[in-house]
Design a protein around this motif. Structure first.
Motif, PDB file in Angstrom:
ATOM      1  N   ALA A 315       0.837  -1.198   0.000  1.00  0.00           N
ATOM      2  CA  ALA A 315       0.000   0.000   0.000  1.00  0.00           C
ATOM      3  C   ALA A 315       0.874   1.251   0.000  1.00  0.00           C
ATOM      4  CB  ALA A 315      -0.929  -0.003   1.207  1.00  0.00           C
ATOM      5  N   ASP A 316       2.014   1.208   0.712  1.00  0.00           N
ATOM      6  CA  ASP A 316       2.938   2.345   0.688  1.00  0.00           C
ATOM      7  C   ASP A 316       3.470   2.599  -0.724  1.00  0.00           C
ATOM      8  OD1 ASP A 316       2.718   3.007   3.340  1.00  0.00           O
ATOM      9  OD2 ASP A 316       4.491   1.881   3.972  1.00  0.00           O
ATOM     10  N   LEU A 317       3.794   1.509  -1.452  1.00  0.00           N
ATOM     11  CA  LEU A 317       4.247   1.672  -2.833  1.00  0.00           C
ATOM     12  C   LEU A 317       3.159   2.320  -3.681  1.00  0.00           C
ATOM     13  CD1 LEU A 317       6.036  -1.759  -3.440  1.00  0.00           C
ATOM     14  CD2 LEU A 317       7.120   0.464  -3.048  1.00  0.00           C
ATOM     15  N   ALA A 318       1.927   1.886  -3.476  1.00  0.00           N
ATOM     16  CA  ALA A 318       0.815   2.478  -4.225  1.00  0.00           C
ATOM     17  C   ALA A 318       0.648   3.959  -3.866  1.00  0.00           C
ATOM     18  CB  ALA A 318      -0.475   1.713  -3.950  1.00  0.00           C
ATOM     19  N   ARG A 319       0.792   4.292  -2.573  1.00  0.00           N
ATOM     20  CA  ARG A 319       0.694   5.698  -2.167  1.00  0.00           C
ATOM     21  C   ARG A 319       1.776   6.537  -2.845  1.00  0.00           C
ATOM     22  NH1 ARG A 319       0.009   3.396   3.041  1.00  0.00           N
ATOM     23  NH2 ARG A 319      -2.194   3.408   3.673  1.00  0.00           N
ATOM     24  N   SER A 320       3.004   5.994  -2.897  1.00  0.00           N
ATOM     25  CA  SER A 320       4.087   6.731  -3.540  1.00  0.00           C
ATOM     26  C   SER A 320       3.789   6.971  -5.013  1.00  0.00           C
ATOM     27  CB  SER A 320       5.413   5.974  -3.389  1.00  0.00           C
ATOM     28  OG  SER A 320       5.845   5.971  -2.048  1.00  0.00           O
ATOM     29  N   SER A 321       3.131   6.005  -5.649  1.00  0.00           N
ATOM     30  CA  SER A 321       2.796   6.188  -7.063  1.00  0.00           C
ATOM     31  C   SER A 321       1.788   7.317  -7.242  1.00  0.00           C
ATOM     32  CB  SER A 321       2.251   4.881  -7.666  1.00  0.00           C
ATOM     33  OG  SER A 321       0.920   4.604  -7.244  1.00  0.00           O
ATOM     34  N   VAL A 322       0.913   7.472  -6.273  1.00  0.00           N
ATOM     35  CA  VAL A 322      -0.106   8.522  -6.359  1.00  0.00           C
ATOM     36  C   VAL A 322       0.484   9.880  -6.001  1.00  0.00           C
ATOM     37  CG1 VAL A 322      -2.314   9.338  -5.444  1.00  0.00           C
ATOM     38  CG2 VAL A 322      -1.981   6.896  -5.909  1.00  0.00           C
ATOM     39  N   THR A 323       1.193   9.956  -4.862  1.00  0.00           N
ATOM     40  CA  THR A 323       1.746  11.244  -4.427  1.00  0.00           C
ATOM     41  C   THR A 323       2.867  11.712  -5.342  1.00  0.00           C
ATOM     42  OG1 THR A 323       3.255  10.131  -2.877  1.00  0.00           O
ATOM     43  CG2 THR A 323       1.115  10.844  -2.026  1.00  0.00           C
ATOM     44  N   GLY A 324       3.533  10.773  -6.032  1.00  0.00           N
ATOM     45  CA  GLY A 324       4.586  11.136  -6.975  1.00  0.00           C
ATOM     46  C   GLY A 324       4.078  11.457  -8.352  1.00  0.00           C
TER      47      GLY A 324
END
Length: 364
Positions: A315-324
């Motif tokens: 989920a953290d990887l997915a968050r990074s994809s969104v915030t980045g």
């Protein structure tokens, strides 16, 4: 790989909301579409793109990269009509929707298609219109990163940067630099990136994949990279890794292509855990599914199965994809809320520990 893409020990990875930040235009094409268009337009496909697909690839030397590029050029040649282009973009968005992606930044070098579609401006207009139609039909926001080619003259990059700048705020969100990073001098492309940055576009070059950490450092220092395509070899320089983390530069890590091109020997060797321990933001990407046979969810499967990342880490990887990403604020908020909801759902029991990471297959 795709047979068990979303299966495994945790929650359904295809249901995890995410963004896709590293996907190349022709490389996004479905294999079935490639074969169908080749037959329709009379394009002879080599066995590696037909009966022996996905091809066995390596870019450990320039001969290997030449073969990779030749296959890519052959695939690009099946795009002959506006309908072909619209189909590619629509299907890319459909595939993203099926994999839980709500935002796509598709990277394209218009100069590679200009001769057949009336020039770089006409082709860019076509792709942006196709992206708008695909977004409306699928609900997946689709934007473009215009990318220059390292193997071409830096003046060509400036032309593309000015083109991208004209479309800033109208579907183009970033400017990149791709192809074999062993070619061309990074500093020669700095003027092009300055043009793009002045227009408010994200600086998103490739680096730190085929060459070592010095390549990643060069694009950070000389091109002002705000996101970095690949960047995995930055682990060879702890000070650089610390700098990347401190600056919040997101690395677009593409595990399947790293292995296919010989950067790392096995999926377990791609240094996802090392990057995470260093505090680096990582967004997983599929790079060129047409040539590597693995789409976006497959990258999350590799992270789960070969690195032992639990659902909270995924989920953290997915968050990074969104915030980045360059997604509008409402899209970001919706995707981030969806990630939280996905993680709050009940989960199956975890599985075994992953194998330890090893070093790269070779040095550039």
């Amino acid at each position: 790989m795709s047979g068990a893409r979303a299966a495994g020990r945790g929650r359904d990875l295809a249901a995890l909301p995410k963004a896709h930040l590293h996907l190349h235009f022709t490389g996004s094409m479905r294999h079935t579409t490639l074969v169908e268009l080749a037959d329709r337009h009379g394009v002879a496909l080599p066995d590696a793109l037909r009966s022996a697909w996905p091809p066995r690839l390596s870019a450990a030397d320039e001969r290997g990269w030449f073969r990779f590029q030749r296959l890519y050029d052959t695939a690009r040649s099946v795009l002959r009509t506006e309908d072909d282009v619209r189909r590619l973009v629509r299907e890319a968005a459909e595939d993203e929707r099926a994999e839980g992606s709500g935002w796509l930044e598709l990277q394209v070098d218009p100069s590679g298609y200009a001769a057949r579609f009336g020039g770089i401006t006409a082709f860019t207009d076509l792709v942006l219109d196709a992206a708008a139609q695909a977004s409306a039909a699928t609900g997946v926001g689709t934007a473009l990163v215009v990318a220059a080619n390292r193997t071409r003259h830096p003046l060509d990059a400036r032309t593309l940067a000015r083109l991208a700048a004209r479309y800033a705020g109208r579907g183009v969100v970033g400017f990149g630099l791709s192809n074999d990073e062993r070619r061309g001098r990074t500093e020669d492309f700095a003027p092009a990136f300055a043009i793009a940055r002045r227009a408010g576009l994200l600086s998103d070059p490739h680096g730190g994949e085929l060459l070592g950490a010095a390549s990643a450092r060069a694009v950070l220092e000389q091109l002002g990279a705000q996101r970095l395509g690949h960047g995995v070899r930055a682990v060879e320089d702890p000070a650089l890794l610390e700098r990347i983390a401190a600056r919040g530069v997101v690395l677009e890590v593409c595990p399947a292509s790293n292995v296919a091109l010989g950067v790392w020997p096995t999926p377990a060797d791609v240094p996802l855990r090392t990057l995470r321990r260093a505090g680096v933001e990582v967004a997983l990407g599929a790079d060129d599914p047409l040539l590597f046979g693995a789409r976006l969810v497959d990258q999350y499967v590799l992270a789960r199965e070969h690195h032992g990342l639990d659902d909270a880490a995924l989920a953290d990887l997915a968050r990074s994809s969104v915030t980045g990403s360059c997604a509008p604020s409402d899209v970001r908020e919706r995707l981030l809320a969806g990630i939280d909801a996905w993680l709050a759902a009940p989960a199956p029991a975890p599985g075994p520990e992953p194998a330890p990471e090893r070093g790269p297959a070779r040095r550039g």
